[in-house]
Design an enzyme around this catalytic site. Sequence first.
Site, PDB file in Angstrom:
ATOM      1  N   MET A  24      -1.391  16.063  -4.956  1.00 36.50           N
ATOM      2  CA  MET A  24      -1.041  14.763  -5.532  1.00 36.50           C
ATOM      3  C   MET A  24      -2.223  13.795  -5.415  1.00 36.50           C
ATOM      4  O   MET A  24      -2.073  12.592  -5.643  1.00 36.50           O
ATOM      5  CB  MET A  24       0.186  14.180  -4.831  1.00 36.50           C
ATOM      6  N   GLY A  25      -3.402  14.333  -5.071  1.00 35.85           N
ATOM      7  CA  GLY A  25      -4.607  13.507  -5.057  1.00 35.85           C
ATOM      8  C   GLY A  25      -4.754  12.670  -3.801  1.00 35.85           C
ATOM      9  O   GLY A  25      -4.082  12.900  -2.798  1.00 35.85           O
ATOM     10  N   GLU A  29      -9.539  16.098   4.001  1.00 30.80           N
ATOM     11  CA  GLU A  29     -10.018  17.409   4.455  1.00 30.80           C
ATOM     12  C   GLU A  29      -8.955  18.504   4.344  1.00 30.80           C
ATOM     13  O   GLU A  29      -9.289  19.679   4.172  1.00 30.80           O
ATOM     14  CB  GLU A  29     -10.515  17.322   5.899  1.00 30.80           C
ATOM     15  N   HIS A  31      -6.709  18.908   1.924  1.00 31.10           N
ATOM     16  CA  HIS A  31      -6.809  19.408   0.546  1.00 31.10           C
ATOM     17  C   HIS A  31      -8.098  20.208   0.355  1.00 31.10           C
ATOM     18  O   HIS A  31      -8.097  21.259  -0.275  1.00 31.10           O
ATOM     19  CB  HIS A  31      -6.850  18.233  -0.444  1.00 31.10           C
ATOM     20  N   GLN A 147       7.946  23.383   1.974  1.00 33.06           N
ATOM     21  CA  GLN A 147       7.436  23.523   0.607  1.00 33.06           C
ATOM     22  C   GLN A 147       6.793  24.897   0.417  1.00 33.06           C
ATOM     23  O   GLN A 147       7.012  25.563  -0.604  1.00 33.06           O
ATOM     24  CB  GLN A 147       6.405  22.414   0.351  1.00 33.06           C
ATOM     25  N   MET A 178      -3.619  15.441   8.905  1.00 32.49           N
ATOM     26  CA  MET A 178      -4.135  14.651   7.787  1.00 32.49           C
ATOM     27  C   MET A 178      -3.069  14.541   6.706  1.00 32.49           C
ATOM     28  O   MET A 178      -2.352  15.494   6.432  1.00 32.49           O
ATOM     29  CB  MET A 178      -5.383  15.303   7.225  1.00 32.49           C
TER      30      MET A 178
HETATM   31  P1  AMP Z   1      -0.152  16.734  -1.335  1.00 27.57           P
HETATM   32  O1  AMP Z   1      -1.284  16.137  -2.075  1.00 27.57           O
HETATM   33  O2  AMP Z   1       0.266  15.968  -0.128  1.00 27.57           O
HETATM   34  O3  AMP Z   1       0.992  17.141  -2.235  1.00 27.57           O
HETATM   35  O4  AMP Z   1      -0.691  18.114  -0.743  1.00 27.57           O
HETATM   36  C1  AMP Z   1      -1.286  19.076  -1.581  1.00 27.57           C
HETATM   37  C2  AMP Z   1      -1.501  20.337  -0.801  1.00 27.57           C
HETATM   38  O5  AMP Z   1      -2.341  20.068   0.315  1.00 27.57           O
HETATM   39  C3  AMP Z   1      -0.209  20.931  -0.230  1.00 27.57           C
HETATM   40  O6  AMP Z   1      -0.260  22.343  -0.311  1.00 27.57           O
HETATM   41  C4  AMP Z   1      -0.244  20.463   1.202  1.00 27.57           C
HETATM   42  O7  AMP Z   1       0.469  21.298   2.082  1.00 27.57           O
HETATM   43  C5  AMP Z   1      -1.724  20.517   1.494  1.00 27.57           C
HETATM   44  N1  AMP Z   1      -2.046  19.639   2.630  1.00 27.57           N
HETATM   45  C6  AMP Z   1      -1.769  18.324   2.761  1.00 27.57           C
HETATM   46  N2  AMP Z   1      -2.175  17.872   3.960  1.00 27.57           N
HETATM   47  C7  AMP Z   1      -2.686  18.943   4.614  1.00 27.57           C
HETATM   48  C8  AMP Z   1      -3.265  19.141   5.906  1.00 27.57           C
HETATM   49  N3  AMP Z   1      -3.379  18.138   6.783  1.00 27.57           N
HETATM   50  N4  AMP Z   1      -3.695  20.371   6.235  1.00 27.57           N
HETATM   51  C9  AMP Z   1      -3.568  21.406   5.361  1.00 27.57           C
HETATM   52  N5  AMP Z   1      -3.049  21.293   4.131  1.00 27.57           N
HETATM   53  C10 AMP Z   1      -2.621  20.076   3.752  1.00 27.57           C
END
Ligand code: AMP
Length: 286
Positions: A24-25, A29, A31, A147, A178
Amino acid sequence: MNIVTTFEGVRNSRSGIVGLVPTMGYLHEGHLSLMRAARGEADTVVASVFVNPLQFGEGEDLDRYPRDLDRDAELAEKAGVDVLFAPSVEEMYPIEPVMRVTVGHLGDHMCGAFRPGHFEGVATVVAKLFAGIQPDVAFFGRKDAQQLVVLERLAADLSFPVRVVGCPIVREPDGVAMSSRNVYLSQEERTSARALSRGLARAVDAVASGERSAEVLVGEVSDECRATPGVDVQYIELVDTQNLQPIDVLDTDAILAIAAYVGSTRLIDNAHFWVGDHVTWELGGS
Ligand code: AMP
């Protein structure tokens, strides 16, 4: 790096093995670790940036969710992304969608119990990404543990020819997982937020010492959070990784998960346990 806004644009830029990293942008780190993992396995790395209205409930933070596409493009390019897919809501949903992917009992517990419709929204948009981009492999973080399980079953149950790969949680040096939502936290709240990972670390220590009772493990996380002002726990659950149902004893692969409000910001975190001859675990780190 190509920046495209249509599915057709992505398909025209792809060749060889395609790795997809949906986000979702407002990249951090966590991502970028997924993008690097994709870089290691794919010929074309596609990252998507889309704040999906379908997965936000009423009163949630859809409108104020942080966005900065220029910054995201810079970071994604440095992490080795070939194609950045940043569709508009109109590209993603040209007509009001009536179809939904349902997630059954996988949505009964953890965040599913508190965010009705959330995982249907996630599964539906990821199904659209799988169908429209046709990746060979897709990378998701274990940060969003429920998820990840939902999306593994999405690929398996609906026969998407996509390998779903889970990656470890990336943490700040003080242990806080993060998250794009960490920008909502005041300095004081950011300090309180450490309680979640501290609590999980206490539970992991207990498992390392032989503890297997869910009640005790949940209690470790709960005690740490209750001792920290400003942390309002929504749930702490030990669930099996297969069906995401609560278990009493850690005798199968499991996730110890927490959601808590710190001020008005809802944070999630978890630790993973794998049960074989010995129990191993992963809390992630920096
Ligand atoms: P989001 O932008 O929050 O929807 O996350 C996009 C992807 O990044 C998802 O697969 C999340 O699980 C992953 N993600 C978000 N935060 C972290 C993190 N701290 N460590 C590892 N993966 C992450």
